[in-house]
Design a protein around this motif. Structure first.
Motif, PDB file in Angstrom:
ATOM      1  N   TYR A 121       0.899  -1.119   0.108  1.00  0.00           N
ATOM      2  CA  TYR A 121      -0.029  -0.103  -0.136  1.00  0.00           C
ATOM      3  C   TYR A 121       0.831   1.199  -0.194  1.00  0.00           C
ATOM      4  O   TYR A 121       0.361   2.426  -0.385  1.00  0.00           O
ATOM      5  N   GLY A 122       2.175   1.076   0.224  1.00  0.00           N
ATOM      6  CA  GLY A 122       3.037   2.393   0.062  1.00  0.00           C
ATOM      7  C   GLY A 122       2.545   3.648   0.890  1.00  0.00           C
ATOM      8  O   GLY A 122       3.028   4.583   0.072  1.00  0.00           O
ATOM      9  N   VAL A 254      -4.795  15.522   0.813  1.00  0.00           N
ATOM     10  CA  VAL A 254      -3.752  15.051   1.836  1.00  0.00           C
ATOM     11  C   VAL A 254      -3.648  13.690   1.516  1.00  0.00           C
ATOM     12  O   VAL A 254      -2.571  13.194   1.640  1.00  0.00           O
ATOM     13  N   ARG A 255      -4.649  12.850   1.432  1.00  0.00           N
ATOM     14  CA  ARG A 255      -4.576  11.348   1.661  1.00  0.00           C
ATOM     15  C   ARG A 255      -4.135  10.972   0.482  1.00  0.00           C
ATOM     16  O   ARG A 255      -3.351  10.073   0.505  1.00  0.00           O
ATOM     17  N   ASN A 256      -4.516  11.591  -0.667  1.00  0.00           N
ATOM     18  CA  ASN A 256      -4.077  11.079  -1.955  1.00  0.00           C
ATOM     19  C   ASN A 256      -2.561  11.073  -1.917  1.00  0.00           C
ATOM     20  O   ASN A 256      -1.627  10.345  -2.709  1.00  0.00           O
ATOM     21  N   ARG A 257      -2.120  11.922  -1.386  1.00  0.00           N
ATOM     22  CA  ARG A 257      -0.571  12.438  -1.466  1.00  0.00           C
ATOM     23  C   ARG A 257       0.140  11.392  -0.422  1.00  0.00           C
ATOM     24  O   ARG A 257       1.192  10.997  -0.735  1.00  0.00           O
ATOM     25  N   ILE A 258      -0.339  11.073   0.637  1.00  0.00           N
ATOM     26  CA  ILE A 258       0.554  10.374   1.515  1.00  0.00           C
ATOM     27  C   ILE A 258       0.093   8.919   1.683  1.00  0.00           C
ATOM     28  O   ILE A 258       0.861   8.114   2.322  1.00  0.00           O
ATOM     29  N   MET A 259      -1.318   8.564   1.289  1.00  0.00           N
ATOM     30  CA  MET A 259      -1.739   7.238   1.285  1.00  0.00           C
ATOM     31  C   MET A 259      -2.348   6.814   0.230  1.00  0.00           C
ATOM     32  O   MET A 259      -3.735   7.164  -0.327  1.00  0.00           O
ATOM     33  N   PRO A 260      -1.702   6.235  -0.886  1.00  0.00           N
ATOM     34  CA  PRO A 260      -2.324   5.938  -2.129  1.00  0.00           C
ATOM     35  C   PRO A 260      -3.348   5.096  -2.102  1.00  0.00           C
ATOM     36  O   PRO A 260      -4.166   5.237  -3.002  1.00  0.00           O
ATOM     37  N   VAL A 261      -3.871   4.286  -1.161  1.00  0.00           N
ATOM     38  CA  VAL A 261      -5.172   3.740  -1.022  1.00  0.00           C
ATOM     39  C   VAL A 261      -6.528   4.573  -1.420  1.00  0.00           C
ATOM     40  O   VAL A 261      -7.253   4.100  -1.776  1.00  0.00           O
TER      41      VAL A 261
END
Ligand code: SF4
Length: 292
Positions: A121-122, A254-261
């Motif tokens: 999940y990176g 923000v989530r798109n940037r730090i959590m690709p899921v």
């Protein structure tokens, strides 16, 4: 490959023993050896007849984790690095609760367990995914993280190493006198737990069962980075496990940037799945937030 005995539920073992015309009380004895005595060999199960032990070893494997390294002092957070049978490494983390902080009279211990080797999940803030995903852990490898820490605890107490810490007077400590160590489980070690759904649920069923790990469902928290469909599926399960969501950002940007899921399951989908879970279970969900 034969299934590992610690991947089997009591119902499955009852059915197998009935097929072999072995009386049901033998299942109870077997479970006692596995989940109370935490033995690591068939030979150690001395009250089982030799022919039954041989039959069990023909049909099931009995693997245990090898401790590759342990870090941390006894009264602080301790990290256990385990070597799996294929030599891959995973980690479990034992965290003592602070009695003053929680207002508890007695100390408690929480174990954080892994569910995968690596992670696909990176998330940008997490080291687990740096080398990608290698494989899912099997049910027994999740169960065994708990048993292996209990075994370490017991062996330490038996050696008298921990006698002062646990107020034991004598170096001679019998196995039955040593209380279990782990009170709570958090499924937030290496890997995304809900991406290994079936093995996770089987392992937690075993760890939750009275005949198995004996850890109450409300003391088991599954943490996810936000797999919305699996959150809904979990809501439909009969068990009352707690859910935590690694949020770490309150906007899609923000989530798109730090959590690709989040690109697959954006906040609208995640929130809707969480609301469904809350409606079905009637319980608060923990939201986790990292401060970087
Ligand atoms: S899903 Fe969990 S283990 Fe995987 S990269 Fe994200 S935080 Fe790390």
């Amino acid at each position: 490959m034969s299934p590992d005995i610690k991947s089997q539920t009591k119902d499955e073992l009852d059915a197998r023993f009935a097929e072999w015309a072995v009386p049901p009380y033998r299942v109870e004895q077997l479970l006692h050896w596995l989940y109370v005595q935490h033995v690591t060999s068939w030979e150690a199960m001395t009250n089982l007849p030799k022919h039954l032990r041989e039959k069990l070893s023909e049909h099931y494997s009995l693997h245990s984790l090898e401790l590759a390294r342990k870090q941390g002092a006894r009264d602080t957070t301790q990290k256990f690095l385990w070597r799996l049978s294929d030599h891959l490494l995973i980690e479990s983390v034992l965290m003592p609760a602070n009695p003053v902080l929680y207002g508890d009279a007695s100390d408690r211990h929480t174990l954080c367990v892994s569910t995968q080797v690596g992670c696909a999940y990176g998330c940008r803030f997490c080291a687990s995914g740096l080398e990608g995903w290698k494989r899912n852990l099997r049910a027994e490898e999740v169960v065994e993280q708990v048993l292996a820490v209990e075994r370490w605890h017991r062996q330490s107490a038996e050696c008298g190493v921990r006698s002062a810490e646990y107020g034991m007077q004598s170096m001679e400590v019998s196995r039955s006198e040593i209380p279990r160590l782990i009170d709570n489980l958090v499924i937030m070690g290496m890997g995304e737990p809900l991406a290994n759904y079936d093995n996770l649920l089987k392992a937690l069923t075993i760890l939750n069962a009275r005949w198995g790990g004996g850890i109450g469902a409300r003391k088991i928290t599954i943490s996810t980075s936000g797999l919305a469909p699996q959150i809904r599926k979990l809501a439909d399960e009969p068990q009352q496990f707690r859910l935590a969501v690694s949020l770490h950002g309150a906007t899609d940007e923000v989530r798109n940037r730090i959590m690709p899921v989040n690109r697959k399951y954006p906040l609208s989908e995640l929130i809707s799945a969480c609301e469904y879970h809350q409606r079905k279970k009637g319980k608060m969900i923990t939201l986790e937030y990292i401060l970087i």
